[in-house]
Scaffold this motif. Structure first.
Motif, PDB file in Angstrom:
ATOM      1  N   ASN A  57       0.915  -1.073  -0.050  1.00  0.00           N
ATOM      2  CA  ASN A  57      -0.014  -0.150  -0.053  1.00  0.00           C
ATOM      3  C   ASN A  57       1.034   1.278  -0.009  1.00  0.00           C
ATOM      4  OD1 ASN A  57      -2.463  -1.639   0.107  1.00  0.00           O
ATOM      5  ND2 ASN A  57      -2.438  -1.482   2.167  1.00  0.00           N
ATOM      6  N   HIS A  58       1.933   1.194   0.407  1.00  0.00           N
ATOM      7  CA  HIS A  58       2.884   2.284   0.787  1.00  0.00           C
ATOM      8  C   HIS A  58       3.544   2.313  -0.868  1.00  0.00           C
ATOM      9  CE1 HIS A  58       2.007   2.965   4.926  1.00  0.00           C
ATOM     10  NE2 HIS A  58       2.502   1.703   5.156  1.00  0.00           N
ATOM     11  N   PHE A  59       4.072   1.548  -1.193  1.00  0.00           N
ATOM     12  CA  PHE A  59       4.825   1.384  -2.610  1.00  0.00           C
ATOM     13  C   PHE A  59       3.963   1.498  -3.722  1.00  0.00           C
ATOM     14  CE2 PHE A  59       8.152  -1.403  -0.276  1.00  0.00           C
ATOM     15  CZ  PHE A  59       9.031  -0.629  -0.190  1.00  0.00           C
ATOM     16  N   ALA A  60       3.030   1.098  -3.807  1.00  0.00           N
ATOM     17  CA  ALA A  60       2.067   1.216  -5.075  1.00  0.00           C
ATOM     18  C   ALA A  60       2.071   2.423  -5.715  1.00  0.00           C
ATOM     19  CB  ALA A  60       0.630   0.396  -4.828  1.00  0.00           C
ATOM     20  N   PRO A  61       1.576   3.430  -4.955  1.00  0.00           N
ATOM     21  CA  PRO A  61       1.308   4.925  -5.834  1.00  0.00           C
ATOM     22  C   PRO A  61       2.726   5.290  -6.369  1.00  0.00           C
ATOM     23  CG  PRO A  61       0.389   4.905  -3.249  1.00  0.00           C
ATOM     24  CD  PRO A  61       1.219   3.780  -3.570  1.00  0.00           C
ATOM     25  N   ALA A  62       3.692   5.095  -5.865  1.00  0.00           N
ATOM     26  CA  ALA A  62       5.020   5.486  -6.248  1.00  0.00           C
ATOM     27  C   ALA A  62       5.587   4.723  -7.431  1.00  0.00           C
ATOM     28  CB  ALA A  62       5.967   5.702  -5.064  1.00  0.00           C
ATOM     29  N   LEU A  63       5.109   3.398  -7.663  1.00  0.00           N
ATOM     30  CA  LEU A  63       5.727   2.653  -8.725  1.00  0.00           C
ATOM     31  C   LEU A  63       6.046   2.894  -9.969  1.00  0.00           C
ATOM     32  CD1 LEU A  63       4.334  -1.053  -7.347  1.00  0.00           C
ATOM     33  CD2 LEU A  63       6.856  -0.091  -7.179  1.00  0.00           C
ATOM     34  N   PRO A  64       4.838   3.359 -10.668  1.00  0.00           N
ATOM     35  CA  PRO A  64       5.090   4.001 -11.888  1.00  0.00           C
ATOM     36  C   PRO A  64       6.223   5.087 -12.269  1.00  0.00           C
ATOM     37  CG  PRO A  64       2.782   3.862 -11.705  1.00  0.00           C
ATOM     38  CD  PRO A  64       3.452   3.680 -10.201  1.00  0.00           C
ATOM     39  N   GLN A  65       6.183   5.982 -11.325  1.00  0.00           N
ATOM     40  CA  GLN A  65       7.410   7.001 -11.435  1.00  0.00           C
ATOM     41  C   GLN A  65       8.758   6.553 -10.874  1.00  0.00           C
ATOM     42  OE1 GLN A  65       6.691  10.459 -12.248  1.00  0.00           O
ATOM     43  NE2 GLN A  65       9.012  10.573 -12.539  1.00  0.00           N
ATOM     44  N   THR A  66       8.940   5.722  -9.754  1.00  0.00           N
ATOM     45  CA  THR A  66      10.164   5.372  -9.620  1.00  0.00           C
ATOM     46  C   THR A  66      10.595   4.083 -10.525  1.00  0.00           C
ATOM     47  OG1 THR A  66       9.087   5.455  -7.070  1.00  0.00           O
ATOM     48  CG2 THR A  66      10.998   3.671  -7.696  1.00  0.00           C
ATOM     49  N   ILE A  67       9.739   3.226 -10.890  1.00  0.00           N
ATOM     50  CA  ILE A  67      10.239   2.365 -11.999  1.00  0.00           C
ATOM     51  C   ILE A  67      10.711   3.015 -13.297  1.00  0.00           C
ATOM     52  CG2 ILE A  67       9.865   0.091 -13.465  1.00  0.00           C
ATOM     53  CD1 ILE A  67      10.204   0.055 -10.207  1.00  0.00           C
ATOM     54  N   GLY A  68       9.936   4.119 -13.734  1.00  0.00           N
ATOM     55  CA  GLY A  68       9.910   4.826 -14.940  1.00  0.00           C
ATOM     56  C   GLY A  68      11.255   5.631 -14.948  1.00  0.00           C
ATOM     57  N   ALA A  70      13.908   4.870 -13.039  1.00  0.00           N
ATOM     58  CA  ALA A  70      15.086   4.001 -13.167  1.00  0.00           C
ATOM     59  C   ALA A  70      15.071   3.389 -14.608  1.00  0.00           C
ATOM     60  CB  ALA A  70      14.956   2.974 -12.106  1.00  0.00           C
ATOM     61  N   PHE A  71      14.201   3.024 -15.145  1.00  0.00           N
ATOM     62  CA  PHE A  71      14.267   2.635 -16.626  1.00  0.00           C
ATOM     63  C   PHE A  71      14.741   3.667 -17.559  1.00  0.00           C
ATOM     64  CE2 PHE A  71      12.288   2.158 -20.741  1.00  0.00           C
ATOM     65  CZ  PHE A  71      12.280   0.783 -20.908  1.00  0.00           C
ATOM     66  N   ASP A  72      14.463   5.078 -17.432  1.00  0.00           N
ATOM     67  CA  ASP A  72      15.106   6.006 -18.030  1.00  0.00           C
ATOM     68  C   ASP A  72      16.492   6.207 -18.024  1.00  0.00           C
ATOM     69  OD1 ASP A  72      12.822   6.630 -19.097  1.00  0.00           O
ATOM     70  OD2 ASP A  72      12.120   8.316 -17.933  1.00  0.00           O
ATOM     71  N   ALA A  73      17.061   5.963 -16.743  1.00  0.00           N
ATOM     72  CA  ALA A  73      18.550   6.261 -16.157  1.00  0.00           C
ATOM     73  C   ALA A  73      19.392   5.128 -16.700  1.00  0.00           C
ATOM     74  CB  ALA A  73      18.408   6.559 -14.833  1.00  0.00           C
ATOM     75  N   ASN A  74      18.902   4.063 -17.177  1.00  0.00           N
ATOM     76  CA  ASN A  74      19.566   2.859 -17.582  1.00  0.00           C
ATOM     77  C   ASN A  74      19.595   2.569 -19.028  1.00  0.00           C
ATOM     78  OD1 ASN A  74      20.998   1.592 -15.111  1.00  0.00           O
ATOM     79  ND2 ASN A  74      18.824   2.138 -14.182  1.00  0.00           N
ATOM     80  N   GLY A  75      20.491   1.615 -19.373  1.00  0.00           N
ATOM     81  CA  GLY A  75      20.374   0.904 -20.662  1.00  0.00           C
ATOM     82  C   GLY A  75      19.693  -0.130 -20.820  1.00  0.00           C
ATOM     83  N   PRO A  76      19.879  -0.808 -22.033  1.00  0.00           N
ATOM     84  CA  PRO A  76      18.971  -1.885 -22.427  1.00  0.00           C
ATOM     85  C   PRO A  76      19.040  -3.149 -21.440  1.00  0.00           C
ATOM     86  CG  PRO A  76      20.479  -1.033 -24.151  1.00  0.00           C
ATOM     87  CD  PRO A  76      20.930  -0.607 -23.050  1.00  0.00           C
ATOM     88  N   LYS A  77      20.107  -3.610 -20.785  1.00  0.00           N
ATOM     89  CA  LYS A  77      20.168  -4.584 -19.917  1.00  0.00           C
ATOM     90  C   LYS A  77      19.221  -4.592 -18.869  1.00  0.00           C
ATOM     91  CE  LYS A  77      23.122  -7.683 -17.398  1.00  0.00           C
ATOM     92  NZ  LYS A  77      24.480  -7.959 -17.230  1.00  0.00           N
ATOM     93  N   VAL A  78      19.250  -3.304 -18.199  1.00  0.00           N
ATOM     94  CA  VAL A  78      18.468  -3.073 -16.840  1.00  0.00           C
ATOM     95  C   VAL A  78      17.195  -2.794 -17.217  1.00  0.00           C
ATOM     96  CG1 VAL A  78      18.099  -1.664 -15.127  1.00  0.00           C
ATOM     97  CG2 VAL A  78      20.576  -2.075 -15.472  1.00  0.00           C
ATOM     98  N   ARG A  79      16.911  -2.270 -18.412  1.00  0.00           N
ATOM     99  CA  ARG A  79      15.556  -1.800 -19.156  1.00  0.00           C
ATOM    100  C   ARG A  79      14.688  -3.324 -18.985  1.00  0.00           C
ATOM    101  NH1 ARG A  79      15.451   3.207 -23.094  1.00  0.00           N
ATOM    102  NH2 ARG A  79      16.172   4.651 -21.572  1.00  0.00           N
ATOM    103  N   THR A  80      15.540  -4.261 -19.675  1.00  0.00           N
ATOM    104  CA  THR A  80      14.974  -5.473 -19.889  1.00  0.00           C
ATOM    105  C   THR A  80      14.722  -6.109 -18.587  1.00  0.00           C
ATOM    106  OG1 THR A  80      16.118  -6.146 -21.855  1.00  0.00           O
ATOM    107  CG2 THR A  80      15.327  -7.866 -21.048  1.00  0.00           C
ATOM    108  N   SER A  81      15.622  -6.057 -17.555  1.00  0.00           N
ATOM    109  CA  SER A  81      15.233  -6.740 -16.085  1.00  0.00           C
ATOM    110  C   SER A  81      14.197  -5.829 -15.509  1.00  0.00           C
ATOM    111  CB  SER A  81      16.545  -6.284 -15.348  1.00  0.00           C
ATOM    112  OG  SER A  81      17.753  -7.258 -15.754  1.00  0.00           O
TER     113      SER A  81
END
Length: 107
Positions: A57-68, A70-81
């Protein structure tokens, strides 16, 4: 993996402080260097899957932004993970949260 397991057990034992612990994990993901974000995201995943609702319940609201972010900051290998990890969240988080996170990372 042993560190993630140990920290997950501590999170389980300290559920009364789930709000504070979730906040620390999210801030750490946000402040970590790009190549250090994934292990902390794996910790978030482990806590949510193994401890459950107190943290989800605490993590869910932040997931799209947090994961997004991290995705934007990394390359293909981490993006796939990250994409593979989000694929495991069906049934863990509400469908709308999973869908928003997938949309944010183009999965």
């Amino acid at each position: 993996k042993p560190i993630i397991n140990s920290l997950t057990m501590i999170a389980d034992e300290e559920r009364a402080f789930s709000h504070a612990i979730a906040g620390v994990v999210l801030r750490k993901i946000g402040s970590a260097l790009a190549d250090k974000k994934l292990p902390i995201i794996y910790l978030l995943d482990s806590i949510c899957k193994n401890v459950g609702a107190a943290y989800k319940n605490h993590f869910a609201p932040a997931l799209p932004q947090t994961i997004g972010d991290a995705f934007d900051a990394n390359g293909p290998k981490v993006r796939t993970s990250l994409q593979k990890l989000v694929d495991t969240w069906t049934g863990v988080f509400e469908p709308a949260v999973v869908a928003a996170t997938r949309a944010r990372i183009g999965a």
